[in-house]
Scaffold this active site. Structure first.
Site, short mmCIF file in Angstrom:
data_model
loop_
_atom_site.label_atom_id
_atom_site.label_comp_id
_atom_site.label_asym_id
_atom_site.label_seq_id
_atom_site.Cartn_x
_atom_site.Cartn_y
_atom_site.Cartn_z
N CYS A 1 0.82 -1.21 0.00
CA CYS A 1 0.00 0.00 0.00
C CYS A 1 0.86 1.27 0.00
O CYS A 1 1.97 1.28 0.52
CB CYS A 1 -0.87 0.03 1.24
SG CYS A 1 -1.85 -1.44 1.48
N ARG B 1 5.16 0.15 -6.01
CA ARG B 1 5.08 -0.67 -4.81
C ARG B 1 4.19 -1.89 -4.98
O ARG B 1 4.25 -2.82 -4.19
CB ARG B 1 4.57 0.18 -3.64
CG ARG B 1 5.53 1.25 -3.21
CD ARG B 1 4.88 2.25 -2.30
NE ARG B 1 4.59 1.71 -1.00
CZ ARG B 1 5.28 1.98 0.10
NH1 ARG B 1 6.31 2.77 0.04
NH2 ARG B 1 4.94 1.47 1.26
N TRP C 1 -2.96 -2.72 -1.45
CA TRP C 1 -2.56 -4.10 -1.76
C TRP C 1 -3.32 -4.96 -0.76
O TRP C 1 -3.06 -4.91 0.44
CB TRP C 1 -1.05 -4.24 -1.60
CG TRP C 1 -0.50 -5.58 -2.00
CD1 TRP C 1 -0.22 -6.00 -3.28
CD2 TRP C 1 -0.12 -6.66 -1.14
NE1 TRP C 1 0.29 -7.28 -3.25
CE2 TRP C 1 0.37 -7.70 -1.95
CE3 TRP C 1 -0.14 -6.85 0.24
CZ2 TRP C 1 0.82 -8.91 -1.45
CZ3 TRP C 1 0.30 -8.06 0.75
CH2 TRP C 1 0.78 -9.07 -0.09
N ASN D 1 -1.89 2.22 5.84
CA ASN D 1 -0.98 1.12 5.46
C ASN D 1 -0.75 0.27 6.69
O ASN D 1 -0.59 0.82 7.78
CB ASN D 1 0.38 1.65 5.00
CG ASN D 1 0.32 2.30 3.64
OD1 ASN D 1 -0.73 2.34 3.01
ND2 ASN D 1 1.45 2.81 3.19
N GLY D 2 -0.67 -1.04 6.52
CA GLY D 2 -0.39 -1.91 7.67
C GLY D 2 -1.56 -2.83 7.95
O GLY D 2 -2.47 -2.98 7.13
N GLU E 1 18.61 -16.92 -7.25
CA GLU E 1 18.19 -15.58 -7.64
C GLU E 1 17.67 -15.57 -9.08
O GLU E 1 16.66 -14.93 -9.39
CB GLU E 1 19.35 -14.60 -7.45
CG GLU E 1 19.12 -13.17 -7.90
CD GLU E 1 17.94 -12.48 -7.23
OE1 GLU E 1 17.38 -13.02 -6.26
OE2 GLU E 1 17.55 -11.40 -7.72
N LYS F 1 13.87 -14.51 -10.16
CA LYS F 1 13.58 -13.47 -11.16
C LYS F 1 12.60 -14.01 -12.18
O LYS F 1 11.63 -13.35 -12.54
CB LYS F 1 14.85 -13.01 -11.89
CG LYS F 1 15.80 -12.13 -11.11
CD LYS F 1 15.33 -10.73 -10.86
CE LYS F 1 14.52 -10.62 -9.61
NZ LYS F 1 15.16 -10.64 -8.33
N GLU G 1 9.03 -14.57 -10.69
CA GLU G 1 8.36 -13.31 -10.32
C GLU G 1 7.70 -12.63 -11.52
O GLU G 1 6.59 -12.14 -11.41
CB GLU G 1 9.39 -12.31 -9.77
CG GLU G 1 9.74 -12.49 -8.33
CD GLU G 1 10.62 -11.36 -7.83
OE1 GLU G 1 11.74 -11.20 -8.36
OE2 GLU G 1 10.19 -10.63 -6.93
N HIS H 1 20.02 -35.86 -5.94
CA HIS H 1 19.29 -36.35 -4.76
C HIS H 1 17.79 -36.11 -4.87
O HIS H 1 17.08 -36.12 -3.87
CB HIS H 1 19.84 -35.66 -3.50
CG HIS H 1 21.29 -35.98 -3.25
ND1 HIS H 1 21.71 -37.21 -2.81
CD2 HIS H 1 22.41 -35.25 -3.45
CE1 HIS H 1 23.03 -37.21 -2.71
NE2 HIS H 1 23.49 -36.03 -3.11
N LYS I 1 6.43 -4.18 -3.87
CA LYS I 1 7.83 -3.79 -3.83
C LYS I 1 8.34 -3.78 -2.40
O LYS I 1 9.49 -4.10 -2.14
CB LYS I 1 7.99 -2.41 -4.47
CG LYS I 1 9.44 -1.94 -4.57
CD LYS I 1 10.22 -2.82 -5.51
CE LYS I 1 11.69 -2.50 -5.53
NZ LYS I 1 12.49 -3.60 -6.09
C1 AGP Z 1 12.90 -9.38 -5.28
O1 AGP Z 1 12.86 -9.40 -6.66
C2 AGP Z 1 11.60 -9.43 -4.61
N1 AGP Z 1 10.71 -8.46 -5.09
C3 AGP Z 1 11.58 -9.70 -3.13
O2 AGP Z 1 12.01 -11.03 -2.97
C4 AGP Z 1 12.39 -8.80 -2.19
O3 AGP Z 1 13.76 -8.98 -2.40
C5 AGP Z 1 12.01 -9.11 -0.74
O4 AGP Z 1 10.66 -8.82 -0.54
C6 AGP Z 1 12.86 -8.34 0.26
O5 AGP Z 1 12.68 -6.98 0.13
P1 AGP Z 1 13.68 -5.94 0.79
O6 AGP Z 1 15.01 -6.12 0.14
O7 AGP Z 1 13.08 -4.60 0.48
O8 AGP Z 1 13.75 -6.23 2.26
#
Ligand code: AGP
Length: 617
Positions: free
Chosen positions: A2, A27, A76, A102-103, A490, A494, A497, A513, A612
């Site tokens: 949010c 975000r 969100w 927010n929250g 990673e 990517k 996501e 394994h 975000k």
């Molecule tokens: C990364 O591509 C993601 N959007 C997500 O995993 C992110 O890295 C994670 O939410 C941690 O966020 P931060 O680095 O702002 O703490």
């Protein structure tokens, strides 16, 4: 997650609020809304829409959008579906008060039942509506001012919040408060106007003078009067005005189709910015103020414990390897969400390194608080200046890569790994656990990394062509060893996501394994097989895939011939030393994921369901 924008002053609020919401789109959100007020005689006007901010603008078009005070929100969904009734702002029973939030209010269900019993009605499924009703109930039943009602209501609330409240009967007045969710107030000239937001990006074009609220603080903004900040116990707080420099160009796409692509291409410059003034090539030294100022705690640490989430957790895995390699001290890497509920063994003598791009991740903040209470030293590796994690840290190093807008983290990852490398080197130097030769060789190589990333970026057309072959895949396995194992994870993150293709990152040797059962002629396997001390071992794992007819896309070191014979596609990265390999090998995986998602016609910068900044646990 949010986002909040509020304005009170002499300008028409609506366009400013909409521009602010657009700035917050990165975000991640699923609905949006705005509340505006022209004067005390009229009702507060609220417009809402599911979908994007543009959908909200369509709803508000041709409506009455007058007024010099207003609040706006991107939601969100947490409590209740992403629909119009659940979108913020929410109105109180009488319609006099409205709120954006927010929250999460954890005890909302109990409070809602209590308020229902008092005759209050609820038009949404949200916890937020409960809060505005509670504020109104407190104001009416206790006969107190709005400010006191907000304070008293918040003291009954369990959970996290950043809120702005607007009152029809008090034109121009905005009351803002926060707990575990960020809130910043921008000051106009001579207090003639106030800009409020959940981060600095939507208001930085109007003012650089900002006040960050601390937990359980409440601000009252009245144009023409100085900003007043009090605690929830009503104790006055000295207003700490900070000058926040934010490069607005960094918030724009700069000619690229997406923020993610721009941020991938920004990496050479970002890493130079990250190292500026810290890596002194002429003197062959790395200087980090966090290490200089906290030398004792860092040099004598019995253990380093990395806590973070998602991409930042992958950076943590690399950080752990770097600390063990250079400093010869045990390192443990945990998901912040697991650490916080694991009854962790942590205390004085431990250094807890919190890694976070946003600096606001709820799980990471909670993990830090546990470590702080236990007496550990807290080190923050953060991008967002002034964020909650930065402020909770005893010491820290900003990664200085500029705002990251694309939801999929790219330049923040390479910035985090660069800072962790500098940190490990600086601590190792103080401890005497690294030889002069290795220390100097690593520094010399580190400063060459931006140019080497540029040579990878120059191959982006070729990588785009490779991506074409994988966009119809439904599963992809990413394999790597040593420093390339976190890179495999990673790369897989990517891809899933932004392309919604199922992908897993695995240590290459672990494949036999279990995951090897998945390999057949339809299964793409991305091998990260750069020249490292375990190169030959990785080649053996690749043979196992070849024997089962798996399709291999390999990331290799320039000039490699061995892998070329086994792989369907090969992408080259320049040669570097083992510990710096992730800074190069991750880049083609970022580009690959980007072009696969673009090839599928997906919204790369705002993938579905993702936020975000994950400010709820
Ligand atoms: C990364 O591509 C993601 N959007 C997500 O995993 C992110 O890295 C994670 O939410 C941690 O966020 P931060 O680095 O702002 O703490």
């Amino acid at each position: 997650m949010c986002g909040i924008v509020g304005y009170s002053g002499c300008r028409t609020a609506y366009p400013l609020l909409m521009q602010g919401l657009h700035r917050l789109e990165y975000r991640g959100y699923d609905s949006a809304g705005v509340a505006l007020m022209a004067d005390a005689e009229e009702k507060i006007k609220v417009y809402k829409a599911t979908g994007k901010v543009a959908d909200l603008e369509a709803v508000a078009e041709n409506q009455d959008c007058r007024g010099t005070v207003g609040i706006a929100h991107t939601r969100w969904a947490t409590h209740g579906a992403p629909n119009t009734p659940n979108a913020h702002p929410h109105l109180s029973e009488s319609g006099n008060l409205t709120l954006v939030h927010n929250g999460i209010i954890e005890n909302y269900a109990t409070l809602r039942e209590q308020l229902r019993a008092k005759g209050y009605h609820f038009r949404s499924e949200t916890d937020t509506e409960v809060l505005i009703q509670l504020i109104e109930y407190t104001e009416v039943s206790r006969g107190v001012s709005l400010q006191d009602a907000v304070r008293m209501a918040l003291s009954k609330v369990i959970g996290a919040y950043a809120i702005i409240v607007m009152d029809r009967r008090a034109p121009g007045v905005l009351v803002a408060a926060r707990k575990s969710s960020p809130m910043v107030i921008g000051l106009g000239e001579n207090d003639s106007e106030f800009f409020i937001a959940s981060d600095a990006s939507p208001i930085a074009e109007y003012t650089r003078r900002m006040v960050y609220l601390n937990d359980e603080e409440m601000a009252v903004c009245v144009p023409g009067q100085p900003l007043s900040v009090v605690t929830l116990q009503n104790a006055e707080v000295a207003v700490d005005v900070q000058h926040v420099d934010l490069d607005l160009n960094m918030l724009e796409k700069g000619g690229y189709d997406h923020f993610m692509l721009k941020e991938i291409f920004d990496q050479p410059q970002c890493l130079e910015d990250c190292m500026r003034g810290r890596v002194l090539l002429n003197h062959k030294r790395v200087i980090l103020s966090a290490v200089t100022e906290h030398r004792q705690a860092l040099v004598n640490a019995r253990r380093f414990l990395f806590v973070s989430c998602g991409t930042s957790w992958h950076a943590g895995l690399i950080g752990g390897q770097l600390i063990e390699h250079f400093c010869r001290v045990p390192a443990q890497v945990m998901y912040a969400s697991e650490f916080r509920y694991s009854n962790p063994v942590v205390g004085p003598g431990d250094v807890v390194v919190a890694i976070s791009q946003s600096g606001e991740t709820a799980d990471t903040l909670a993990a830090m608080q546990i470590a702080r209470d236990a007496g550990a030293t807290l080190l923050g590796v953060v991008n967002a200046v002034g964020s909650s994690i930065a402020r909770l840290s005893d010491a820290g190093a900003y990664i200085h890569v500029g705002p990251e807008i694309g939801v999929a983290s790219t330049k923040a990852f390479t910035g985090q790994v660069t800072v962790l490398t500098m940190m490990a080197l600086a601590i190792a130097r103080e401890k005497g656990s690294v030889s002069d030769c290795e220390y100097e060789q690593t520094i010399e190589e580190l400063v060459r990394i931006p140019d080497k990333i540029q040579t990878i970026l120059n191959q982006h057309d070729e990588i785009r062509r490779v991506a074409e072959h994988y966009k119809l895949a439904s599963n992809v396995l990413y394999l790597g060893r040593g420093a390339n194992y976190p890179v495999a994870m990673e790369g897989a993150l990517k891809l899933k996501e932004i392309s919604y293709i199922h992908a897993e990152g695995y240590p290459a040797a672990e494949m036999k394994h279990g995951p090897i059962a998945l390999i057949d002629e339809n299964m793409p396997v991305v091998f990260i097989a750069t020249h490292q001390h375990i190169y030959e071992k990785t080649i053996s794992n690749m043979q196992e895939v070849v024997a089962r007819k798996g399709r291999i896309l390999a990331i290799v070191t320039e000039g490699d011939t061995q892998v070329r014979q086994m792989a369907e596609h090969v992408i080259e990265v320049p040669e570097t030393i083992d510990c710096l390999v992730p800074l190069l090998s991750v880049v083609p995986l970022q580009i690959l994921a980007y072009y696969i998602a673009v090839g599928k016609g997906l919204d790369v910068d705002q993938p579905r369901n993702l936020a975000k900044s994950v400010t709820v646990e």
